[in-house]
Each structure stands twice: as C-alpha cells, then as structure tokens.
Write a protein that holds these residues in place. Structure first.
Motif, PDB file in Angstrom:
ATOM      1  N   ILE A  59       0.830  -1.200   0.000  1.00 56.08           N
ATOM      2  CA  ILE A  59       0.000   0.000   0.000  1.00 56.08           C
ATOM      3  C   ILE A  59       0.869   1.256   0.000  1.00 56.08           C
ATOM      4  CG2 ILE A  59      -1.621   1.351   1.373  1.00 56.08           C
ATOM      5  CD1 ILE A  59      -2.973  -0.911  -0.044  1.00 56.08           C
ATOM      6  N   ARG A  60       1.911   1.242   0.815  1.00 56.48           N
ATOM      7  CA  ARG A  60       2.781   2.423   0.912  1.00 56.48           C
ATOM      8  C   ARG A  60       3.455   2.727  -0.427  1.00 56.48           C
ATOM      9  NH1 ARG A  60       5.486   0.609   4.710  1.00 56.48           N
ATOM     10  NH2 ARG A  60       7.392  -0.080   3.679  1.00 56.48           N
ATOM     11  N   GLU A  61       3.970   1.675  -1.072  1.00 58.08           N
ATOM     12  CA  GLU A  61       4.654   1.892  -2.329  1.00 58.08           C
ATOM     13  C   GLU A  61       3.687   2.230  -3.457  1.00 58.08           C
ATOM     14  OE1 GLU A  61       7.704   2.318  -2.362  1.00 58.08           O
ATOM     15  OE2 GLU A  61       8.150   1.522  -0.378  1.00 58.08           O
ATOM     16  N   ALA A  62       2.478   1.644  -3.432  1.00 55.43           N
ATOM     17  CA  ALA A  62       1.482   1.995  -4.451  1.00 55.43           C
ATOM     18  C   ALA A  62       1.148   3.473  -4.365  1.00 55.43           C
ATOM     19  CB  ALA A  62       0.235   1.142  -4.271  1.00 55.43           C
ATOM     20  N   ARG A  63       1.024   3.973  -3.144  1.00 53.65           N
ATOM     21  CA  ARG A  63       0.739   5.395  -2.983  1.00 53.65           C
ATOM     22  C   ARG A  63       1.907   6.256  -3.455  1.00 53.65           C
ATOM     23  NH1 ARG A  63      -2.124   4.148   2.765  1.00 53.65           N
ATOM     24  NH2 ARG A  63      -4.265   3.998   1.987  1.00 53.65           N
ATOM     25  N   ALA A  66       1.833   6.240  -7.198  1.00 55.27           N
ATOM     26  CA  ALA A  66       0.707   7.040  -7.691  1.00 55.27           C
ATOM     27  C   ALA A  66       1.074   8.513  -7.792  1.00 55.27           C
ATOM     28  CB  ALA A  66      -0.496   6.858  -6.773  1.00 55.27           C
ATOM     29  N   ARG A  67       2.084   8.917  -7.051  1.00 58.93           N
ATOM     30  CA  ARG A  67       2.519  10.326  -7.120  1.00 58.93           C
ATOM     31  C   ARG A  67       3.443  10.589  -8.295  1.00 58.93           C
ATOM     32  NH1 ARG A  67       2.807   9.513  -1.402  1.00 58.93           N
ATOM     33  NH2 ARG A  67       5.058   9.204  -1.501  1.00 58.93           N
ATOM     34  N   ILE A  68       3.901   9.516  -8.965  1.00 60.57           N
ATOM     35  CA  ILE A  68       4.792   9.676 -10.120  1.00 60.57           C
ATOM     36  C   ILE A  68       3.940  10.007 -11.340  1.00 60.57           C
ATOM     37  CG2 ILE A  68       6.522   8.575 -11.586  1.00 60.57           C
ATOM     38  CD1 ILE A  68       7.119   6.674  -9.261  1.00 60.57           C
ATOM     39  N   ASP A  69       4.120  11.170 -11.867  1.00 64.48           N
ATOM     40  CA  ASP A  69       3.369  11.608 -13.043  1.00 64.48           C
ATOM     41  C   ASP A  69       4.319  11.600 -14.228  1.00 64.48           C
ATOM     42  OD1 ASP A  69       1.564  12.608 -14.813  1.00 64.48           O
ATOM     43  OD2 ASP A  69       1.612  14.672 -14.044  1.00 64.48           O
ATOM     44  N   HIS A  70       4.372  10.463 -14.912  1.00 65.50           N
ATOM     45  CA  HIS A  70       5.311  10.331 -16.034  1.00 65.50           C
ATOM     46  C   HIS A  70       4.701   9.409 -17.078  1.00 65.50           C
ATOM     47  CE1 HIS A  70       9.029   9.507 -18.273  1.00 65.50           C
ATOM     48  NE2 HIS A  70       9.513  10.586 -17.696  1.00 65.50           N
ATOM     49  N   ARG A  71       4.853   9.762 -18.335  1.00 60.50           N
ATOM     50  CA  ARG A  71       4.213   9.015 -19.416  1.00 60.50           C
ATOM     51  C   ARG A  71       4.768   7.601 -19.558  1.00 60.50           C
ATOM     52  NH1 ARG A  71       6.219   8.653 -24.549  1.00 60.50           N
ATOM     53  NH2 ARG A  71       4.150   9.036 -25.403  1.00 60.50           N
ATOM     54  N   ASN A  72       5.952   7.336 -19.024  1.00 60.43           N
ATOM     55  CA  ASN A  72       6.561   6.019 -19.146  1.00 60.43           C
ATOM     56  C   ASN A  72       6.392   5.154 -17.897  1.00 60.43           C
ATOM     57  OD1 ASN A  72       8.976   7.870 -20.841  1.00 60.43           O
ATOM     58  ND2 ASN A  72       7.696   6.356 -21.888  1.00 60.43           N
ATOM     59  N   VAL A  74       3.300   3.357 -15.467  1.00 59.26           N
ATOM     60  CA  VAL A  74       1.875   3.065 -15.408  1.00 59.26           C
ATOM     61  C   VAL A  74       1.205   3.938 -14.348  1.00 59.26           C
ATOM     62  CG1 VAL A  74       2.091   1.185 -13.724  1.00 59.26           C
ATOM     63  CG2 VAL A  74       0.175   1.184 -15.332  1.00 59.26           C
ATOM     64  N   ARG A  75       0.043   4.439 -14.647  1.00 59.47           N
ATOM     65  CA  ARG A  75      -0.658   5.319 -13.712  1.00 59.47           C
ATOM     66  C   ARG A  75      -1.475   4.499 -12.718  1.00 59.47           C
ATOM     67  NH1 ARG A  75      -4.094   9.037 -17.451  1.00 59.47           N
ATOM     68  NH2 ARG A  75      -4.133   7.093 -18.648  1.00 59.47           N
ATOM     69  N   ILE A  76      -1.332   4.838 -11.464  1.00 61.77           N
ATOM     70  CA  ILE A  76      -2.119   4.198 -10.411  1.00 61.77           C
ATOM     71  C   ILE A  76      -3.165   5.198  -9.936  1.00 61.77           C
ATOM     72  CG2 ILE A  76      -2.043   3.291  -8.062  1.00 61.77           C
ATOM     73  CD1 ILE A  76       0.603   2.039  -8.694  1.00 61.77           C
ATOM     74  N   PHE A  77      -4.426   4.763  -9.934  1.00 63.43           N
ATOM     75  CA  PHE A  77      -5.532   5.648  -9.611  1.00 63.43           C
ATOM     76  C   PHE A  77      -5.971   5.577  -8.153  1.00 63.43           C
ATOM     77  CE2 PHE A  77      -6.764   4.624 -14.227  1.00 63.43           C
ATOM     78  CZ  PHE A  77      -6.032   5.697 -14.713  1.00 63.43           C
ATOM     79  N   ASP A  78      -5.832   4.387  -7.554  1.00 56.55           N
ATOM     80  CA  ASP A  78      -6.412   4.230  -6.217  1.00 56.55           C
ATOM     81  C   ASP A  78      -5.805   3.012  -5.550  1.00 56.55           C
ATOM     82  OD1 ASP A  78      -8.024   4.685  -4.037  1.00 56.55           O
ATOM     83  OD2 ASP A  78      -9.851   3.848  -4.937  1.00 56.55           O
ATOM     84  N   VAL A  79      -5.796   3.002  -4.223  1.00 63.82           N
ATOM     85  CA  VAL A  79      -5.460   1.818  -3.422  1.00 63.82           C
ATOM     86  C   VAL A  79      -6.463   1.731  -2.286  1.00 63.82           C
ATOM     87  CG1 VAL A  79      -2.999   1.710  -3.950  1.00 63.82           C
ATOM     88  CG2 VAL A  79      -3.781   3.200  -2.119  1.00 63.82           C
ATOM     89  N   PHE A  80      -6.863   0.505  -1.949  1.00 59.84           N
ATOM     90  CA  PHE A  80      -7.821   0.338  -0.869  1.00 59.84           C
ATOM     91  C   PHE A  80      -7.735  -1.086  -0.331  1.00 59.84           C
ATOM     92  CE2 PHE A  80      -9.971  -0.669  -4.848  1.00 59.84           C
ATOM     93  CZ  PHE A  80     -10.580  -1.883  -4.577  1.00 59.84           C
ATOM     94  N   ALA A 127      10.860   7.285 -11.245  1.00 57.62           N
ATOM     95  CA  ALA A 127      10.603   6.522 -10.021  1.00 57.62           C
ATOM     96  C   ALA A 127      11.724   6.725  -9.007  1.00 57.62           C
ATOM     97  CB  ALA A 127      10.448   5.043 -10.358  1.00 57.62           C
ATOM     98  N   HIS A 128      12.959   6.682  -9.457  1.00 60.76           N
ATOM     99  CA  HIS A 128      14.090   6.828  -8.544  1.00 60.76           C
ATOM    100  C   HIS A 128      14.099   8.206  -7.882  1.00 60.76           C
ATOM    101  CE1 HIS A 128      16.423   3.515 -10.947  1.00 60.76           C
ATOM    102  NE2 HIS A 128      15.419   3.041 -10.237  1.00 60.76           N
ATOM    103  N   ARG A 129      13.673   9.226  -8.631  1.00 60.56           N
ATOM    104  CA  ARG A 129      13.605  10.560  -8.024  1.00 60.56           C
ATOM    105  C   ARG A 129      12.597  10.605  -6.885  1.00 60.56           C
ATOM    106  NH1 ARG A 129      14.162  12.264 -13.479  1.00 60.56           N
ATOM    107  NH2 ARG A 129      11.901  12.481 -13.712  1.00 60.56           N
ATOM    108  N   SER A 130      11.611   9.718  -6.949  1.00 60.30           N
ATOM    109  CA  SER A 130      10.612   9.647  -5.880  1.00 60.30           C
ATOM    110  C   SER A 130      11.027   8.692  -4.770  1.00 60.30           C
ATOM    111  CB  SER A 130       9.263   9.205  -6.458  1.00 60.30           C
ATOM    112  OG  SER A 130       8.787  10.144  -7.397  1.00 60.30           O
ATOM    113  N   GLY A 131      12.242   8.123  -4.897  1.00 59.82           N
ATOM    114  CA  GLY A 131      12.734   7.205  -3.885  1.00 59.82           C
ATOM    115  C   GLY A 131      12.199   5.796  -4.016  1.00 59.82           C
ATOM    116  N   VAL A 132      11.676   5.439  -5.202  1.00 56.95           N
ATOM    117  CA  VAL A 132      11.083   4.119  -5.421  1.00 56.95           C
ATOM    118  C   VAL A 132      11.929   3.339  -6.415  1.00 56.95           C
ATOM    119  CG1 VAL A 132       9.062   2.870  -6.269  1.00 56.95           C
ATOM    120  CG2 VAL A 132       8.763   4.956  -4.926  1.00 56.95           C
ATOM    121  N   LEU A 133      12.294   2.108  -6.054  1.00 59.84           N
ATOM    122  CA  LEU A 133      12.982   1.192  -6.950  1.00 59.84           C
ATOM    123  C   LEU A 133      11.980   0.181  -7.489  1.00 59.84           C
ATOM    124  CD1 LEU A 133      16.175   0.462  -4.801  1.00 59.84           C
ATOM    125  CD2 LEU A 133      15.788   2.305  -6.440  1.00 59.84           C
TER     126      LEU A 133
END
Length: 506
Positions: A59-63, A66-72, A74-80, A127-133
């Motif tokens: 959940i933490r990583e999906a969120r 989801a903050r990564i706004d980049h055309r390359n 995949v866009r995540i819309f929601d987690v629940f 993704a790496h700029r957001s701290g996500v691998l």
C-alpha cells in the motif's frame, strides 16, 4: 462476472494471476471507465508478521508510485483494502509487452531497442527521483501500447532505496534471468540494480533471450554469481551500453547519465560495436571467482519464489513446492496480448506476466516407450497411414517429438527419423503425425500432448518465427520438462519463457 468491489468497481474479466497479484479488468462505475484491478496475493508459508509487513509496504509503495506523473510509468488511480487484502487500481493499457513482441516477431534491431531503452530509463529515473525502486524490470513488465507509449508497469515488487533484496525468511523477489548480482547476495539495493535489469532487458530485446538463461532457477542464479553474461551476437551499436550496464560490481556499472548518453548515440547509429567509450574494466569482487563460488549456498534460498506463474490465467495451473517456484514472465496488468491467427480475441492481460522456469526436481517420466512403440505403428486391419513431414527437434536437449503408438501420447525420444517422428503442419493449422492430430490433454501448465480429434483449437498449433511451438487454444508453448534429455519424457505445454527447452526445429 458481476461482483462489485469497494462498492465502486465491477469486475468484468479475470486477466491472470501471479507476481504477488491477481488481476482483473474492471469497470469504475463512478467515473465510467475501464481499469485494471490488482489484488495482492502473497506467497504461502510466510509468517503472519511478514505478511502484515508486505501488505503495508504494498500500500505504501502503491501510494508513492501514484505520485509519479510520467508518461513512461503506469498510472495508479487508487489503493484500498477489501476482504483483508490490498487492492491497486491502475490504468488499462492496450498493446503488448516487449516480451510478447520479441517472442512473436523475433529479436529487434538495436536502434529500436535503444529507443525503447530510453523510454524505460526515463520511467526508472522518474521513479528513482521519488525514492522508489522497481526491482523487477524485465521485458514482460514493459508495455508497448497501441498509442506509441512505452510504459513501465508492475511495481508490485517495488521498494525504497536501501531495502534488502530478500524478505526476512530468505525469499528473493524478482525474476532470476533479469536479477542484479547484488540482489541474489542480499546486498543493499540501489538504483544500480534497476539499471542492471534494464541492461538485461535490452540484451533480451536484441538477442531473443536474456543474458542468463538456464534450465532451472538454481542454475540461472549460480551462473549469475559465477559467470560473465553470454556475449551478445546481435547487439551492434547497443554493445557499449550493454557492456556498461551488465557489470557485476555496482562500482563498475555505468549510471543513468552515461546510459542515456550511450542509448542516444546508439539510437542515431553513432557507436561502433567495438567502441567501449572508455568504460572501466570490471573488478574482481571479494576475492574473485572462488568467493563467488563460495556463496552458492545463498542461491539455494534464492530459488524460492514470491508468486505463482503469471503468463496466463491460473485455471488449471499446477502449484509447485515453494522451493521450486519463481516469479516468471507475465504480460503486465492491463495489456491486451497479441492474438495468434485463428484464436479468439481477448480483451486484456495482466499487468504482471512471468516466465516459467522448469522446477528443479525431475518430472516423473511417462511410462517407458517400448521398442515396439518407438517403431512405426502397424495394423492388420487397415493400411498403415503414410508418414508425412519431418522431425521436430528440441534445441536444448536434441531430442525429438515422437508418437507413442501404444498410448497415443507425444513423448521425447532420441532422433531416429522414424515415421513416428515425422510431423506435418498443414494449412488447416493442425499438427499431424501418421495421420493423427496432436492436441493438448489439459489446459494448465504441465498439460500433456496426445492425439485425437482434429476439431477445435485444442488441435490448433503455430510454430512461430521465434521457434516456439504454440497451442492456440491456451497460447502456451510445447516444453521439455526440466530440459530432460531421456527417452520417453512426456512433452508438455507451459507458459512461454523463451528458454531453450521450448525452442524447436522442424
């Protein structure tokens, strides 16, 4: 299927299972759009504390993603949460994966691979700029959408920089053919691990197979630890970037800036295959090959998987023991896979596809084929059917498909040129031997081949340009279990992996 999840998403179609996820095409009833819906499915046998940790991290990583706004990316819309499990809602991408393109069309020109590599690298840097691998970059997780986008998907194994490559119980998450060496050693994970996987992905794009391609997870991980990558033969102008990315030592590996520079040059055809651009020579790690061989025991743990095979829906799939399973090539969530000629269209595929690596244990052979069975079938009641066609030989084992005339099963046997080894692929899409049609006897992984009615797609086959012998009913490949070269081994169907035990000459 009409089940409604979270009082908002109506499930439309099951798309597949694997990669720690079960995926559906769904309808967002509130916004009136189609989405890909993924439920987290964890490996069996994990302690409850680790299950809670993995769910929370998902959940933490999906969120974070989801903050990564980049055309390359995949866009995540929601987690629940629903029913005690995390669910991720993402865009439904129409197209096919890089894995599927190479599988269906063969290796691609280095310049095209360089263009795709630039887009993958752009997504990784965002993704790496957001701290996500990402931690699972591979051809199946790269979508080539119909609108021209290259989309990096399936961040299901994503982690924050600095996390270990293993769970606390020693499970390595990821696909071994695309795994960075430091991942197998449980070293600190950095952005350099994703760059290694990018290099392995581009290698597969131009060579048609990954740099490490063994018959079992154990053999692949052992080769990763002790051997250099297999030298590419078709890399051309992509050679320098592959040399730079596929360095075992993180300190020797080129970074994102250097990779981008080399990819742009390759895209423009500006690099000679012999030009190394001054890349540093690789160092010997902690005492050289002997030290690498000494960590072989670690690889035993690394052969445990974090998911089920994902190249198709889970219906009929065998459950392998935990010590024999590994994350495999799957089409990414939301991608619509290619439809082979003559097969029924499908609406979409999962966002995380994996490749099947044969289990490390030997699959029990079918009943031994006797000398009488190996010979051409004869009958006193009717004339013997004419033998038409030629041998179908496996590229890894050297054995040939053969009709066991006693049972009607299709087995592997030493190539003799006997009539029972002469197969024909007529224009009607069937595969025939001694006048009988070959068909699948089960739809799940490990399903065997036999002979019977020529009607229906279970008897429809395609030997494609990548040397895969594909059954069009389930879109799975003919496979030699565990690359076993013994006589009498039953031929099977399995998720297409691109490995040698699924490649055939005819």
């Amino acid at each position: 299927m009409s089940e409604v999840i979270a009082e908002r998403y109506r499930l439309v179609e099951a798309l597949g299972e694997g990669g720690m996820g079960r995926v559906w095409q769904a309808r967002d009833e509130l916004l009136g759009r189609n989405v890909a819906l993924k439920e987290l499915v964890l490996p069996r046998g994990l302690p409850e504390a680790e299950i809670r940790d993995l769910r929370e991290r998902a959940i933490r990583e999906a969120r974070a993603i989801a903050r990564i706004d980049h055309r390359n990316v995949v866009r995540i819309f929601d987690v629940f949460h629903e029913g005690g499990s995390p669910w991720i809602v993402m865009e439904l991408v129409v197209g096919r994966s890089l894995y599927e393109e190479v599988r269906d069309d063969g290796p691609m020109p280095p310049e095209r691979a360089a263009a795709i590599g630039l887009d993958i690298l752009a997504g990784l840097r965002a993704a790496h700029r957001s701290g996500v691998l990402h931690r699972d970059v591979k051809p199946a997780n790269v979508l080539l959408s119909d609108d021209g986008r290259v989309v990096l998907t399936d961040f299901g194994l994503a982690a924050s920089s600095g996390d270990s490559g293993m769970t606390s119980t020693g499970i390595v998450l990821g696909s071994p053919s695309y795994l960075a060496p430091e991942r197998a050693l449980d070293d600190e994970i950095t952005a350099a691990a994703d760059l290694w996987s990018l290099g392995a992905t581009l290698y597969a794009a131009v060579e048609g197979r990954p740099p490490y391609d063994k018959s079992t997870p154990m053999a692949t991980l052992a080769a990763l630890a002790t051997q250099p990558p297999r030298p590419p033969t078709q890399a051309g102008v992509l050679q320098p970037v592959l040399d730079g990315l596929l360095r075992k030592e993180v300190a020797d590996r080129i970074g994102a800036d250097e990779a981008e520079e080399l990819l742009r040059a390759a895209l423009n055809g500006e690099i000679s295959p012999a030009d190394t651009m001054g890349l540093p020579e690789p160092k010997t790690r902690r005492g050289g090959v002997l030290w690498w061989a000494g960590i072989a025991a670690v690889l035993v743990v690394a052969a445990v998987i974090a998911g089920r095979p994902m190249f198709s829906s889970s219906a009929g799939a065998e459950e392998l023991p935990a010590s024999e399973r590994i994350v495999q090539e799957q089409p990414p969530a939301g991608v619509v896979p290619p439809v082979p000629a003559g097969s029924a269209p499908r609406s979409a595929a999962t966002a995380t596809r994996t490749t099947r690596v044969p289990p490390t244990t030997t699959v029990a052979a079918a009943p031994a084929v006797t000398t009488a069975h190996a010979a051409t079938a004869t009958t006193t009641a009717a004339p013997k059917p004419a033998a038409v066609g030629s041998q179908i030989q496996n590229m890894r084992t050297g054995t040939c498909l053969q009709l066991d005339s006693g049972s009607g099963a299709i087995v592997l046997w030493s190539c003799t040129g006997a009539d029972a080894q002469k197969f024909d692929l007529p224009s009607d899409g069937t595969l025939r031997v001694l006048g009988q049609c070959v068909r699948i006897l089960g739809t799940g992984d490990g399903g065997r081949l036999g002979t019977g009615s020529c009607a229906g797609k279970a008897a429809q086959w395609n030997l494609n340009a990548s040397y895969d012998l594909v059954n069009l009913d389930v879109v799975k490949c003919t496979d030699v279990p565990d690359s076993n070269s013994a006589d009498g081994v039953p031929a099977q169907i399995w998720e297409c992996t691109g490995s040698g035990n699924q490649k055939w000459r005819h």
